[in-house]
Design an enzyme around this catalytic site. Structure first.
Site, PDB file in Angstrom:
ATOM      1  N   ARG A 117      34.284 -41.678 -25.171  1.00  0.00           N
ATOM      2  CA  ARG A 117      35.102 -42.234 -24.443  1.00  0.00           C
ATOM      3  C   ARG A 117      34.344 -40.937 -23.167  1.00  0.00           C
ATOM      4  NH1 ARG A 117      39.767 -43.828 -26.467  1.00  0.00           N
ATOM      5  NH2 ARG A 117      39.487 -46.441 -25.977  1.00  0.00           N
ATOM      6  N   LYS A 139      22.970 -40.386 -12.663  1.00  0.00           N
ATOM      7  CA  LYS A 139      22.151 -41.349 -12.631  1.00  0.00           C
ATOM      8  C   LYS A 139      22.124 -42.127 -14.058  1.00  0.00           C
ATOM      9  CE  LYS A 139      21.250 -43.399  -8.410  1.00  0.00           C
ATOM     10  NZ  LYS A 139      20.531 -44.201  -7.955  1.00  0.00           N
ATOM     11  N   GLU A 181       7.309 -38.958  -5.862  1.00  0.00           N
ATOM     12  CA  GLU A 181       8.855 -38.663  -6.003  1.00  0.00           C
ATOM     13  C   GLU A 181       8.740 -37.181  -5.097  1.00  0.00           C
ATOM     14  OE1 GLU A 181      10.794 -40.694  -6.321  1.00  0.00           O
ATOM     15  OE2 GLU A 181      10.046 -41.633  -8.069  1.00  0.00           O
ATOM     16  N   LYS A 223      17.609 -33.226  -3.666  1.00  0.00           N
ATOM     17  CA  LYS A 223      17.607 -34.025  -4.046  1.00  0.00           C
ATOM     18  C   LYS A 223      19.199 -33.508  -5.160  1.00  0.00           C
ATOM     19  CE  LYS A 223      18.400 -37.452  -7.953  1.00  0.00           C
ATOM     20  NZ  LYS A 223      17.793 -37.628  -9.002  1.00  0.00           N
ATOM     21  N   GLU A 233      25.995 -43.014  -4.611  1.00  0.00           N
ATOM     22  CA  GLU A 233      25.270 -43.716  -3.134  1.00  0.00           C
ATOM     23  C   GLU A 233      25.235 -44.709  -2.334  1.00  0.00           C
ATOM     24  OE1 GLU A 233      21.109 -44.848  -5.507  1.00  0.00           O
ATOM     25  OE2 GLU A 233      20.923 -46.603  -4.041  1.00  0.00           O
ATOM     26  N   ARG A 237      22.928 -41.616   0.044  1.00  0.00           N
ATOM     27  CA  ARG A 237      21.401 -40.942  -2.102  1.00  0.00           C
ATOM     28  C   ARG A 237      20.430 -42.207  -1.583  1.00  0.00           C
ATOM     29  NH1 ARG A 237      23.696 -39.709  -7.674  1.00  0.00           N
ATOM     30  NH2 ARG A 237      21.505 -39.626  -8.341  1.00  0.00           N
ATOM     31  N   ASN A 241      15.326 -43.881  -2.304  1.00  0.00           N
ATOM     32  CA  ASN A 241      14.170 -44.622  -2.423  1.00  0.00           C
ATOM     33  C   ASN A 241      13.474 -45.345  -1.701  1.00  0.00           C
ATOM     34  OD1 ASN A 241      16.635 -45.353  -5.191  1.00  0.00           O
ATOM     35  ND2 ASN A 241      17.587 -46.091  -3.579  1.00  0.00           N
ATOM     36  N   HIS A 244      10.851 -47.541  -2.768  1.00  0.00           N
ATOM     37  CA  HIS A 244      11.039 -48.019  -4.389  1.00  0.00           C
ATOM     38  C   HIS A 244      10.976 -49.626  -4.247  1.00  0.00           C
ATOM     39  CE1 HIS A 244      11.467 -44.168  -5.612  1.00  0.00           C
ATOM     40  NE2 HIS A 244      11.684 -44.393  -6.654  1.00  0.00           N
ATOM     41  N   HIS A 248       8.336 -50.882  -7.114  1.00  0.00           N
ATOM     42  CA  HIS A 248       9.417 -51.405  -7.750  1.00  0.00           C
ATOM     43  C   HIS A 248       9.162 -52.780  -8.048  1.00  0.00           C
ATOM     44  CE1 HIS A 248      13.533 -49.094  -8.187  1.00  0.00           C
ATOM     45  NE2 HIS A 248      12.177 -48.633  -9.037  1.00  0.00           N
ATOM     46  N   HIS A 261       6.178 -45.083 -12.847  1.00  0.00           N
ATOM     47  CA  HIS A 261       6.256 -45.430 -11.525  1.00  0.00           C
ATOM     48  C   HIS A 261       5.998 -44.934 -10.870  1.00  0.00           C
ATOM     49  CE1 HIS A 261      10.062 -45.904  -9.871  1.00  0.00           C
ATOM     50  NE2 HIS A 261      10.133 -43.998  -9.887  1.00  0.00           N
TER      51      HIS A 261
HETATM   52  P1  NAD Z   1       8.734 -41.146 -19.389  1.00  0.00           P
HETATM   53  O1  NAD Z   1      10.697 -40.853 -19.966  1.00  0.00           O
HETATM   54  O2  NAD Z   1       8.276 -42.568 -19.908  1.00  0.00           O
HETATM   55  O3  NAD Z   1       7.527 -40.274 -20.324  1.00  0.00           O
HETATM   56  C1  NAD Z   1       6.435 -40.383 -19.491  1.00  0.00           C
HETATM   57  C2  NAD Z   1       5.284 -39.806 -20.192  1.00  0.00           C
HETATM   58  O4  NAD Z   1       5.533 -38.806 -20.524  1.00  0.00           O
HETATM   59  C3  NAD Z   1       5.785 -40.650 -22.136  1.00  0.00           C
HETATM   60  O5  NAD Z   1       4.870 -41.344 -22.711  1.00  0.00           O
HETATM   61  C4  NAD Z   1       6.424 -39.804 -23.124  1.00  0.00           C
HETATM   62  O6  NAD Z   1       6.297 -39.800 -24.306  1.00  0.00           O
HETATM   63  C5  NAD Z   1       5.822 -37.989 -22.462  1.00  0.00           C
HETATM   64  N1  NAD Z   1       5.926 -37.464 -22.030  1.00  0.00           N
HETATM   65  C6  NAD Z   1       6.887 -36.468 -21.715  1.00  0.00           C
HETATM   66  N2  NAD Z   1       7.457 -35.176 -21.765  1.00  0.00           N
HETATM   67  C7  NAD Z   1       6.020 -35.031 -22.024  1.00  0.00           C
HETATM   68  C8  NAD Z   1       5.324 -34.018 -22.000  1.00  0.00           C
HETATM   69  N3  NAD Z   1       5.858 -32.476 -21.690  1.00  0.00           N
HETATM   70  N4  NAD Z   1       4.063 -33.415 -23.074  1.00  0.00           N
HETATM   71  C9  NAD Z   1       3.607 -34.908 -23.907  1.00  0.00           C
HETATM   72  N5  NAD Z   1       3.959 -35.760 -23.130  1.00  0.00           N
HETATM   73  C10 NAD Z   1       5.429 -36.150 -22.348  1.00  0.00           C
HETATM   74  O7  NAD Z   1       9.239 -41.341 -18.376  1.00  0.00           O
HETATM   75  P2  NAD Z   1       9.426 -40.174 -16.413  1.00  0.00           P
HETATM   76  O8  NAD Z   1       8.513 -40.699 -15.247  1.00  0.00           O
HETATM   77  O9  NAD Z   1       9.480 -38.924 -16.938  1.00  0.00           O
HETATM   78  O10 NAD Z   1      10.565 -40.853 -15.795  1.00  0.00           O
HETATM   79  C11 NAD Z   1      10.521 -42.720 -16.204  1.00  0.00           C
HETATM   80  C12 NAD Z   1      12.400 -42.866 -16.093  1.00  0.00           C
HETATM   81  O11 NAD Z   1      12.594 -42.326 -15.479  1.00  0.00           O
HETATM   82  C13 NAD Z   1      11.968 -44.276 -15.798  1.00  0.00           C
HETATM   83  O12 NAD Z   1      12.979 -45.375 -16.977  1.00  0.00           O
HETATM   84  C14 NAD Z   1      12.932 -44.456 -14.528  1.00  0.00           C
HETATM   85  O13 NAD Z   1      13.534 -45.186 -14.620  1.00  0.00           O
HETATM   86  C15 NAD Z   1      14.025 -43.176 -14.695  1.00  0.00           C
HETATM   87  N6  NAD Z   1      14.392 -42.582 -13.467  1.00  0.00           N
HETATM   88  C16 NAD Z   1      15.899 -42.533 -13.554  1.00  0.00           C
HETATM   89  C17 NAD Z   1      15.886 -41.707 -12.641  1.00  0.00           C
HETATM   90  C18 NAD Z   1      17.388 -41.096 -12.511  1.00  0.00           C
HETATM   91  O14 NAD Z   1      17.581 -40.669 -11.251  1.00  0.00           O
HETATM   92  N7  NAD Z   1      18.166 -41.073 -13.716  1.00  0.00           N
HETATM   93  C19 NAD Z   1      14.779 -41.289 -11.517  1.00  0.00           C
HETATM   94  C20 NAD Z   1      13.704 -41.138 -11.356  1.00  0.00           C
HETATM   95  C21 NAD Z   1      13.521 -41.833 -12.747  1.00  0.00           C
HETATM   96  N1  GLY Z   2      15.775 -41.264  -8.430  1.00  0.00           N
HETATM   97  C1  GLY Z   2      17.052 -41.984  -7.412  1.00  0.00           C
HETATM   98  C2  GLY Z   2      18.199 -41.476  -6.949  1.00  0.00           C
HETATM   99  O1  GLY Z   2      18.885 -40.230  -8.132  1.00  0.00           O
HETATM  100  O2  GLY Z   2      19.009 -41.738  -6.683  1.00  0.00           O
END
Ligand code: NAD
Ligand code: GLY
Length: 358
Positions: A117, A139, A181, A223, A233, A237, A241, A244, A248, A261
């Protein structure tokens, strides 16, 4: 070291940013939990195993390494982490550490919010996208075959540790993708930040540590300002997007292959800029300024392949961010100020799609 505090009453936490932050922290003293587990992926572990091992006193069993890729942000990986926590008999006074990009951070947060939990977790983001966006704000999610981020929670970390040196191994394409971003914050909230980015673009692209520290700090400040007001949101918030809705759709139409992305978001921002101008909200000059900034940072402004407006519209109508049958867009009423609307003539949306596709 630069520090910010996300202000959410009893869920408040610090974001710490420094060039070699991890080296300066005595981890066991700073985080005196009974047990600690790290979640990471195989790519990151291969590059940073020493640092990761040091977080768990060299105990390899307390590191869960999943395969690299968005497709592993799923319920199987979620169950895998839970299983390890149970096998190691972790109790509610345990700490989960996300060491990775947005995939790892979102998955770790979701596990932390559900294990017994809810246990504490911290974010150690290793991509630019994660350092400026996904590690802040709470998130969490995994994907489902029916859709991305369809299962998740709002659950804040206890700390966000941003160590700039981790970005030294990040491929340049991933870094540039994260810049979409960063620019987004300027477009929706801070025109001065955009000018600062424009002036410093060479240092930013060259990953100059001083300039990166300032850029990441200002992004996290934007942020934080939004999350402080609207954690779940229900209002402002959603302006995060920008780009996006279009982005998306591009990712989905390309089956998440061959596009990152942030690249899809950049194309989406360019289309949102067009739409904002078409709706008479911003001038043509402002629209061109938006496109020129995306170009300056080597970001794409047009989708790599064409789609019919109809297939594009169909995908956008299914976006979970729509509250009604209508498609909801974040537009700019000026450079530095965003607004949300679902009241746009379909003909204008089709023009924007044509503007952002070959
Ligand atoms: P990711 O986590 O897939 O990382 C991108 C690539 O970089 C991967 O291949 C990873 O292995 C590599 N990598 C990471 N750190 C590294 C480093 N220091 N050196 C070498 N390689 C490295 O992608 P991302 O762009 O970081 O994140 C995308 C994800 O984030 C999506 O799933 C998206 O939905 C999510 N997201 C979440 C939020 C939120 O608010 N929670 C906001 C935006 C995106
Ligand atoms: N990346 C969108 C959010 O955190 O709300």
């Amino acid at each position: 070291m630069k520090t910010l505090t996300v202000d959410l009453a009893d869920r408040s936490y610090d974001i710490e940013i420094d060039k070699n932050l991890l080296a300066s922290i005595r981890f066991a003293e700073e985080f005196p939990y009974e047990q600690r587990l790290v979640l990471t992926n195989n790519t990151i572990y291969a590059l940073h195993s020493d640092r990761i091992l040091s977080l768990v006193d060299g105990d390899r069993d307390r590191i869960v390494i999943i395969e690299d890729g968005e497709r592993y942000k799923n319920l199987e990986s979620f169950a895998q982490v839970h299983t390890r926590l149970l096998e190691l008999e972790f109790n509610r006074r345990s700490l989960l550490i996300a060491f990775g990009g947005g995939v790892i951070g979102d998955l770790a947060g979701f596990v932390a919010s559900t294990y017994q939990r809810g246990i504490d977790f911290i974010q150690i983001p290793t991509t630019l996208l994660a350092q400026v966006d996904s590690s802040v704000g709470g998130k969490t999610a995994v994907n489902h075959p029916h859709g991305k981020n369809m299962i998740g929670t709002f659950y804040q970390p206890k700390r966000v540790l941003i160590d700039l040196s981790l970005l030294s191994t990040l491929p340049q394409r991933e870094y540039v993708s994260g810049l979409a971003e960063v620019l987004k914050y300027g477009f929706i909230q801070d025109a001065d930040f955009l000018e600062w980015m424009r002036i410093n673009y060479e240092a930013i692209l060259a990953k100059d540590p001083e300039v990166m520290a300032e850029m990441i700090y200002r992004s996290c400040a934007c942020k934080k300002w939004i999350v402080d007001q609207d954690e779940r949101e229900s209002g402002i918030r959603a302006t995060l997007n920008l780009g996006h809705t279009f982005g998306h759709a591009i990712e989905k139409l390309m089956k998440y292959q061959g596009i990152l992305h942030g690249e899809a978001v950049a194309i989406g921002i360019n289309m949102a800029g067009y739409l904002s101008c078409r709706m008479g909200l911003i001038s043509k000059k402002d629209q061109l300024y938006i496109t020129s900034l995306l170009h300056l940072f080597d970001l794409p402004c047009e989708a790599p392949q064409s789609f019919t407006p109809q297939e594009f519209l169909n995908v956008m109508r299914l976006d979970k961010k729509n509250l009604t049958q209508k498609i909801r867009f974040v537009l700019l009423e000026s450079v530095g100020k965003a607004m949300i609307t679902d009241d746009i003539p379909e003909a204008y949306i089709i023009e924007a799609i044509e503007f952002g596709t070959p």
